[in-house]
Structure formats: structure tokens, C-alpha cells
Design an enzyme around this catalytic site. Structure first.
Site, PDB file in Angstrom:
ATOM      1  N   ASN A   9      41.237  36.408  44.540  1.00 26.90           N
ATOM      2  CA  ASN A   9      42.677  36.660  44.672  1.00 26.90           C
ATOM      3  C   ASN A   9      42.872  37.380  46.002  1.00 26.90           C
ATOM      4  O   ASN A   9      42.552  38.552  46.123  1.00 26.90           O
ATOM      5  CB  ASN A   9      43.148  37.522  43.494  1.00 26.90           C
ATOM      6  CG  ASN A   9      44.598  37.970  43.644  1.00 26.90           C
ATOM      7  OD1 ASN A   9      45.304  37.519  44.551  1.00 26.90           O
ATOM      8  ND2 ASN A   9      45.042  38.857  42.769  1.00 26.90           N
ATOM      9  N   LYS A  11      45.554  38.240  47.412  1.00 30.26           N
ATOM     10  CA  LYS A  11      46.753  39.095  47.431  1.00 30.26           C
ATOM     11  C   LYS A  11      47.555  38.844  48.722  1.00 30.26           C
ATOM     12  O   LYS A  11      47.601  37.705  49.182  1.00 30.26           O
ATOM     13  CB  LYS A  11      46.350  40.558  47.252  1.00 30.26           C
ATOM     14  CG  LYS A  11      45.470  40.740  45.994  1.00 30.26           C
ATOM     15  CD  LYS A  11      45.309  42.141  45.543  1.00 30.26           C
ATOM     16  CE  LYS A  11      44.443  42.156  44.289  1.00 30.26           C
ATOM     17  NZ  LYS A  11      44.270  43.481  43.723  1.00 30.26           N
ATOM     18  N   GLY A 173      41.149  47.782  42.976  1.00 34.82           N
ATOM     19  CA  GLY A 173      41.272  48.318  44.332  1.00 34.82           C
ATOM     20  C   GLY A 173      40.893  49.785  44.455  1.00 34.82           C
ATOM     21  O   GLY A 173      41.175  50.423  45.465  1.00 34.82           O
ATOM     22  N   GLY A 235      39.463  42.565  46.751  1.00 29.59           N
ATOM     23  CA  GLY A 235      38.949  42.974  48.056  1.00 29.59           C
ATOM     24  C   GLY A 235      37.699  42.229  48.520  1.00 29.59           C
ATOM     25  O   GLY A 235      37.619  41.789  49.674  1.00 29.59           O
TER      26      GLY A 235
HETATM   27  P1  13P Z   1      39.839  44.370  43.518  1.00 30.68           P
HETATM   28  O1  13P Z   1      38.638  43.468  43.382  1.00 30.68           O
HETATM   29  O2  13P Z   1      40.217  44.599  44.961  1.00 30.68           O
HETATM   30  O3  13P Z   1      39.679  45.626  42.732  1.00 30.68           O
HETATM   31  O4  13P Z   1      41.093  43.596  42.889  1.00 30.68           O
HETATM   32  C1  13P Z   1      40.974  43.022  41.642  1.00 30.68           C
HETATM   33  C2  13P Z   1      42.151  42.168  41.376  1.00 30.68           C
HETATM   34  O5  13P Z   1      43.255  42.657  41.213  1.00 30.68           O
HETATM   35  C3  13P Z   1      41.957  40.718  41.333  1.00 30.68           C
HETATM   36  O6  13P Z   1      43.069  40.061  40.838  1.00 30.68           O
END
Ligand code: 13P
Length: 259
Positions: A9, A11, A173, A235
Site C-alpha cells: 500500500n 499510500k 507507521g 512503508g
Molecule cells: P506500515 O507498514 O507503514 O506500518 O503501514 C501499514 C499499512 O497501513 C498498510 O496498509
């Protein structure tokens, strides 16, 4: 055995040039991986170019959200059919960031799951509790509400393609991964809940992903748990190397388990 999925993901990261470069790197590194379903979910603006780049590759394309109508006067929204038209096969629905910042509810999650399935997209439905909810012992109450609310009224045949991702909000995150035992505990409960709601075969075949600070150095512990069938990676999916390390570790473990 359930085929593992590793989904990235992205984001709100990567403009179109960066996205094509990253997708190309991932595509090249995993071209020979067959036993893991690999998916990347870039921002909307990247999907068309990335989709073209992934044609005839073993990397699937997903979006991070969709609207529940096919078309209409809904400024700023994107429909499942539009996502299909640029090569998407998957869509993330009800991510905690959407619930937290954009007012998504179990009701909108349900509408979006329906729209996605009706268009032939595979929904990756996200559930998970906040730190406060965990600390007050409400983890399963929250997850149960999200699952029963988001899937209310759908039959097991209808939900055949459904993927569920358990993402504890406090682990997203933050660098604070749930321990593999904490994740397994909730995954086992989710599978039990699915077995209460649907036939056993549905529960047993359902792929349940874990998300929240998954990295190359913790994926093995997570994947060694019985009810964890892959990861939804934030991330660590933004760099080709880290993401492909996670995919390759998963592939290796899966091959060992099968022997
Ligand atoms: P992180 O791996 O950055 O913690 O994010 C997880 C997430 O929200 C995947 O959808």
C-alpha cells in the site's frame, strides 16, 4: 494450502515517474516468484501508467479506495469500473486511515465491498483496533463489529474473492509491530468468527493478511504463524529492495512448508 499474498500500500507517495520506476524494479525482481500473489497499490494518478507497465507480469495492481457508484455527479470520486479499465484487479477498502480521516464507516465499507465485487475487483477489507481499544480489552469487539458490519447480508459465494487484512492502528507507521503471537491471536479469532458466520470451508480458505510495520526482518516470524497468510505493507513497500526481500522470504517459507 492458502497461497500467500504480499500487497504494497503506497499510500500518498510516488508521483507517476517515481511510481513507474518502483513498479519496474519490483516487476523485475519478482518475475520468477510463483508461489506468492504480489500486489501493488499506488495512488490513483499512477494506476494507468503502472498498469501498463505490469501487463503480462506476475505483479497485480490494486487501488487504495473506490466509490460505490459506477458513475454520476460525485466530484472527486473514482468508480470500481474505472479502476478495472486501467488494469486494477484489487482494491483496498476501509483502511484505518480512511476510517480515521475521511469518515468511512462499516456501512460505507459494505457499500464499497459490494461495488468492488460487482465490478470484478478483489476487495482487501481492512479491520483493526486503536491503541485505546486494545488497552481497554476491546480488540475483538471492534474487529467483530467491523467484520459483521462490513459483510452484513453477503453470502459466502458472493464473498468468494474477499481478502481480509488485520491492521492494528497502533502498529501502522509506528515501527511497533504486533508480535507474531498478538497478530496470530486476532487472526485465529477472525477465522473463528468467519466460521460462525459462514460454512467452515469459507473460513478455512480465507486469506488473512497482517499489516502494521511489516519489514524484511519480521516477516518470517509473522508468516510462521498458522493463520497469517501474508502482509499488507506500507512503508517497506516504497523501496523495491525491502519489498522484494519480504516477497522472497515469504516465497521461501511457503516452499519449505509445502515440502
Ligand atoms: P506500515 O507498514 O507503514 O506500518 O503501514 C501499514 C499499512 O497501513 C498498510 O496498509
Amino acid at each position: 494450502m492458502r497461497k500467500p499474498i504480499i500487497a504494497g500500500n503506497w499510500k500518498m507517495y510516488k508521483d507517476v515517474n517515481e511510481a513507474v520506476e518502483l513498479a519496474n524494479g519490483i516487476k523485475r525482481s519478482v518475475f520468477d516468484v510463483e508461489n506468492v500473489e504480489v500486489v501493488i497499490c499506488p495512488p490513483f494518478t499512477d494506476l494507468s501508467d503502472v498498469g501498463e507497465m505490469l501487463t503480462e507480469s506476475n505483479v497485480g495492481l490494486g487501488a487504495q479506495n473506490c466509490y460505490w457508484k459506477e458513475e454520476g455527479a460525485f466530484t472527486g470520486e473514482v468508480s470500481p469500473g474505472m479502476l478495472k479499465s486501467v488494469g486494477c484487479g484489487y482494491v483496498i477498502i476501509g483502511h484505518s486511515e480512511r476510517r480515521q480521516y475521511f469518515g468511512e464507516t462499516d456501512e460505507t465499507v459494505k457499500d464499497k465491498i459490494k461495488a468492488a465485487i460487482d465490478s470484478g475487483l478483489i476487495p482487501i477489507m481492512c479491520v483493526g483496533e486503536t491503541l485505546e481499544e486494545r488497552e481497554s480489552g476491546k480488540t475483538m469487539e471492534v474487529v467483530r463489529r467491523q467484520i459483521t458490519g462490513g459483510l452484513d447480508g453477503f453470502s459466502e459465494e458472493y464473498l468468494d474473492s474477499l481478502i481480509i487484512a488485520y491492521e492494528p492502528v497502533w502498529a501502522i507507521g509506528t515501527g511497533k509491530t504486533a508480535t507474531s503471537q498478538q497478530a496470530q491471536e486476532v487472526h485465529a479469532e477472525i477465522r473463528k468468527l468467519l466460521a460462525d458466520l459462514y460454512p467452515d470451508t469459507f473460513a478455512v480458505s480465507r486469506r488473512l493478511l497482517y499489516g502494521g510495520s511489516v519489514k524484511p526482518d519480521n516477516i518470517e516470524n509473522l508468516m510462521n504463524e498458522q493463520d497469517i497468510d501474508g502482509g499488507l505493507i506500507g512503508g517497506a513497500s516504497l523501496k523495491s529492495e525491502g519489498f522484494t526481500d519480504i516477497i522472497k522470504a515469504t516465497s521461501r517459507l511457503y516452499a519449505e512448508k509445502k515440502d
